[in-house]
Structure formats: C-alpha cells, structure tokens
Design an enzyme around this catalytic site. Structure first.
Site, PDB file in Angstrom:
ATOM      1  N   SER A  24      48.908  39.101  42.980  1.00  0.00           N
ATOM      2  CA  SER A  24      47.508  38.866  43.331  1.00  0.00           C
ATOM      3  C   SER A  24      46.995  37.496  42.926  1.00  0.00           C
ATOM      4  CB  SER A  24      46.624  39.950  42.702  1.00  0.00           C
ATOM      5  OG  SER A  24      46.734  39.908  41.295  1.00  0.00           O
ATOM      6  N   LYS A  32      38.929  44.748  39.048  1.00  0.00           N
ATOM      7  CA  LYS A  32      38.732  43.301  39.077  1.00  0.00           C
ATOM      8  C   LYS A  32      37.276  42.943  39.349  1.00  0.00           C
ATOM      9  CE  LYS A  32      43.469  42.581  40.705  1.00  0.00           C
ATOM     10  NZ  LYS A  32      44.338  42.190  41.841  1.00  0.00           N
TER      11      LYS A  32
END
Length: 531
Positions: A422, A465
């Site tokens: 990511s 996140k």
C-alpha cells in the site's frame, strides 16, 4: 436458567459498552433465537481486535445478560494438549483439563466460557492444544467430548464459548473455520476520538475514581483535558493506555486530597491546644503557585473540586509524548505521508527521499520487506518512463532520472518492520516532489498499490487508515477508486471532516497531492470522483 429478556438485555449491553453496535446486534440475535428455540446449541463467537478495546469485558456482559455463570480460561502460552483434554488417571498428579475443571468450578453445564488469547496457543512435544480444541469448539462434535481424566463422554453443546484474539493470522485454519469472527469494535481495529472521549467519561473515569477513593466533588476532568491526554499522551486503537493515564491523574489528586485532610486535622488540633494565637499563618492567596506539583508545598488545603486542565496534565504526566509534526516534516520537497495498517490499528507513515551524485543506485532504508522494496522499484521505473511528460530532470538536466544520480528512500522508525503493497502511491508522490521541487500538501495522506502502467489498485485496512489520518489532523485522503465501498462503514462525522479523492491512476494521485495540481497538469481517462 437463562434470563431471556431481549429489551432488558439491550439496555444492559448499552449501559456496559459504548459503540460496538455490530457485536451487540449479534448477541441480541442469539438471545432472540434462544428464546424461540430453547435447545439451540451454543455458537462459538470469536472477538478479534487490538488490546484494550473491551473484548474480555464484553464476554462478562454477555454472561450477565444471560444470567449465566462466567468462567475465563487464559490460553496464552499453553503448549500442552493435556491442558485441554486432561491427564489419564494412571499418571501421578493427574487432573482434568481446563474445560472440565472450569465446569466443576461454576457447577453448571451451560456457563459462558471465555477462551482468552486463542491466537497465542503454542505447540510442543506434548501435542498441539489448538488441535485438541477442535473437538471442544465444534457444535457437531462437542456433545460427546471425552476428557482423559473422566474417560466418559460429556455434553458441552450447551456451553456458550467466546474466544478472543488480537489477530486471526496466527489461528490455525481448521480452528478458525469453527468460529464466527466478530471484529471489535465495529470499526475493526480502533475507536474514533469521539468514541474514546465518550467511553472515558462514561466508564473509565468513574471506575478510576472508585478505585482511588475519590468522588466527583473532589476532581473534575473536562472533555478538553481528556482529548488532550488521548491525542498527545497515547497512541493506540483501544483505551487501555488512556485508562492508565487517567489513573495517574487520579493518584496525583489523591495525594492532594490526603495532604489537605492531614493539614486540616493538624490545624484544628493546634487551635484547640494553643488558642487563637497558636495557629500557623497561611500564605496569602495570590502567592499560590500555578504548577500543580508545587501547590502541595504551600501549606494550603486544595480547593474542591480540583479541575484538571492542560497545565495540570503537563505537571502530572510530563511533557507530551506525541506531537503533531506533520506540517514540520513536509516543509521541503521529497517528503510524503502514507497510511499503514498494523495489528494495533492504523498509523501514518512518512516517506523521505533525497538524491546525490552517483552511479544510478536506489538505496532503501527503514527495515523494509520484499513487497515494499518492489513498490519502490516500480515507482522509480514509472517516473523514469514518464519523466518527459512531467518535465522531471536530474541534477544534470537530463530526463534519465538515474543518470549519474543515486536516490535514497528512507522510511523513518527503522526499528519497526514495514511491508505491504500500500505504499506505492506514497513513494511515487515523494519522488515526484523530489525531482520537481514542489511541496506535497501538508494535509494530505495516501494509500494504494501501483502497477507498472500507472494504475492504482485497491488495498486493505482502509477503515483503520482513515481513522489514523483523522487522529493526525489530516484533511485530504487519496485512496484507490475501487476502495470506495469500504468508506460506508466509517462514521458520518469522520467522513464529513475529510475530503476523499478516489484515484484510478497515478496522474490523479499527483494532481490531488500538490496544490494546484502537478504541473504540467495532465488528465487521466478515468473520472475523478469525490465523496
């Protein structure tokens, strides 16, 4: 006998636990089916979440809701299957396993068993306890569970088993298949800031006041102070560290209250023995020090209630542990903010880059895994192939970015292992900032996997996140377009505070990461959708 009152159970769960709507919904479903069908076999619920989010306390609340006996079995570090199945009576010092021994202690055959830390089971020469649990936890087999000590079948089908774990990664697949996994809290791994404040004032502060012998008339902790402690002295998904900090504040106040009571007692005694002139003169009111820690030395009893403000927190807990350093770190080109997932919740991650004369090497530091190293090579390859389009040059003025140039990529906090796909878009943005000389916006963070053709692919852990970015005070988040569906589970108040940019290609990422777009601005074929 089960106490099957759905309305009373709903009220009890709401009083004991704030948020956790998904978990409370599942418990009420079990109670409703149990009320309609009395011989329902006990399901196996597995609460998965980081430390300190309330997994064990939820198990106690379920037992209280049902009116059943509660027994906790700690499985952390257990590496002998005899702990589960028991020892044969032919052995010296033989005893039944923890399951049968727990039933003996609660003296009923339908208790609530909490199997704590099921993800930390070990394995040794004495067998695999996780394999021994398979028969215990399977509703189709545990009606005839045989303990080696008893050596006769015993019916465990009426026991409600609840397992807790921090992660499902270390639970054997066969054991995980028998469990119904429920993420705790509802946002998988992390409370929002507002939920932490609410939990603190509903549950943690009253609990700590009771433990330290204080009353609300002696101490007051405003919500602004709680927010200050949560954001600058703790960095966690749960509330365990926050509770410890509240306890430290209560202990400091307890010293004040105890000293004030002692001084009042001594003062009254001296007035009785010495008369009017024998008392000790008090210091004038305006000489009272501002520091919380210094007021104990002035001979003055504290004024009640003691209100804990920001200055008192600093005196008690010391300087803040965590600072909001986002704007300072992004004050020069070659720095970008990424978003990472950890078992303890999401966190922001800085990526730094610098260039120097060299032989075209790419240097990576920060204890990176193989996947993240591949993302770095993908990023530099994509930028080299698109250098002319974006007018990116090296120090010599050529479009070959690695011509006589070395690039150093660094991921701070080198003691922490980092891996995962990511960080690709963050590395591209960081390098684009380095070669163009443009500053990345100080309020933007991003996550996403990249391909060699410049596409942005979806990643996991979006909810965690987003919460981490919101805690850090960031305002714009760049996420893959195909992760838009993951935003539905994020609370509306957090979605309202953030500007989400759904990126399908790296052109959209760069245009959103820089003020006024990344010049020369290029348009991608995909539509840029905002939430």
């Amino acid at each position: 006998t089960d106490r099957l009152d759905i309305r009373a159970a709903r009220v009890l769960l709401d009083n004991d636990h704030y948020a956790m709507e998904k978990l409370k919904k599942r418990v009420l479903e079990y109670l409703a089916v149990r009320q309609l069908k009395n011989n329902l076999k006990g399901p196996l619920l597995c609460f998965v979440g980081p430390p300190g989010v309330g997994k064990t306390s939820v198990g106690r609340s379920i037992a209280k809701t049902l009116g059943r006996e509660f027994h906790r079995i700690a499985l952390g570090g257990v590496c002998d299957q005899s702990d589960i199945r028991g020892h044969r009576r032919t052995y010296v010092g033989s005893m039944p396993g923890r399951i049968i021994n727990g039933l003996k202690m609660v003296a009923v055959n339908n208790p609530v068993f909490l199997l704590d830390e099921v993800d930390k089971l070990g394995k040794s020469l004495q067998g695999d306890p996780a394999a021994a649990l398979l028969e215990v936890l399977d509703p189709e087999q545990n009606h005839s569970f045989t303990d080696h000590y008893l050596n006769v079948p015993f019916d465990l089908s009426q026991v409600l088993f609840i397992a807790t774990a921090n992660t499902t990664a270390t639970i054997p697949p066969a054991l995980l298949d028998r469990m119904e996994v429920i993420q705790v809290p509802v946002l998988d791994t992390g409370y929002t800031e507002e939920e932490k404040i609410e939990i603190t004032h509903r549950h943690l502060i009253p609990k700590q006041l009771e433990q330290h012998g204080l009353t609300p008339q002696q101490i007051q902790i405003p919500q602004d102070t709680t927010r200050e402690i949560s954001s600058r002295y703790t960095r966690e998904a749960g509330v365990r560290s926050l509770e410890r900090k509240i306890g430290a504040v209560c202990r400091a106040v307890a010293v004040k209250v105890a000293e004030g009571q002692n001084k009042e007692t001594k003062s009254s005694c001296s007035e009785v023995t010495d008369g009017e002139g024998g008392g000790k003169e008090h210091a004038p009111e305006d000489s009272r020090a501002e520091s919380f820690s210094d007021t104990a030395d002035l001979g003055l009893p504290p004024e009640m209630p003691i209100v804990i403000d920001r200055h008192a927190v600093k005196d008690i807990l010391g300087p803040p542990i965590y600072e909001m350093e986002v704007s300072e770190r992004l004050s020069q080109p070659g720095v970008a903010i990424g978003l990472a997932w950890t078992p303890l919740g999401g966190k922001i991650m800085f990526v730094e880059a610098s260039r120097m004369d060299g032989e075209g090497q790419l240097i990576l530091t920060g204890q990176l895994g193989d996947v993240m190293k591949e993302s770095a090579h993908l990023a530099i390859s994509w930028l080299r192939s698109n250098a002319k389009k974006y007018q990116l040059t090296n120090a010599s003025g050529t479009f070959d970015l690695l011509d006589n140039t070395d690039i150093h990529l660094h991921f701070p906090a080198g003691a922490v292992t980092k891996d995962g796909p990511s960080a690709g878009v963050t590395i591209v943005t960081c390098l684009a900032s380095l070669f163009s000389g443009q500053l990345v916006r100080s309020d933007v963070a991003m996550t996403g996997e990249i391909t060699l053709r410049g596409l942005v692919l979806p990643v996991g852990g979006i909810k965690d996140k987003v919460l981490a970015a919101h805690r850090a005070g960031l305002k714009r988040l760049i996420i893959p377009q195909r992760n838009e569906k993951d935003l539905e589970e994020i609370p509306a108040n957090i979605r309202k505070d953030l500007d989400f940019v759904m990126a399908a290609c790296l052109d959209e990422v760069l245009n959103a990461a820089f003020d006024g777009g990344f010049s020369p601005a290029t348009k991608c074929n995909h539509l840029n959708s905002k939430l």
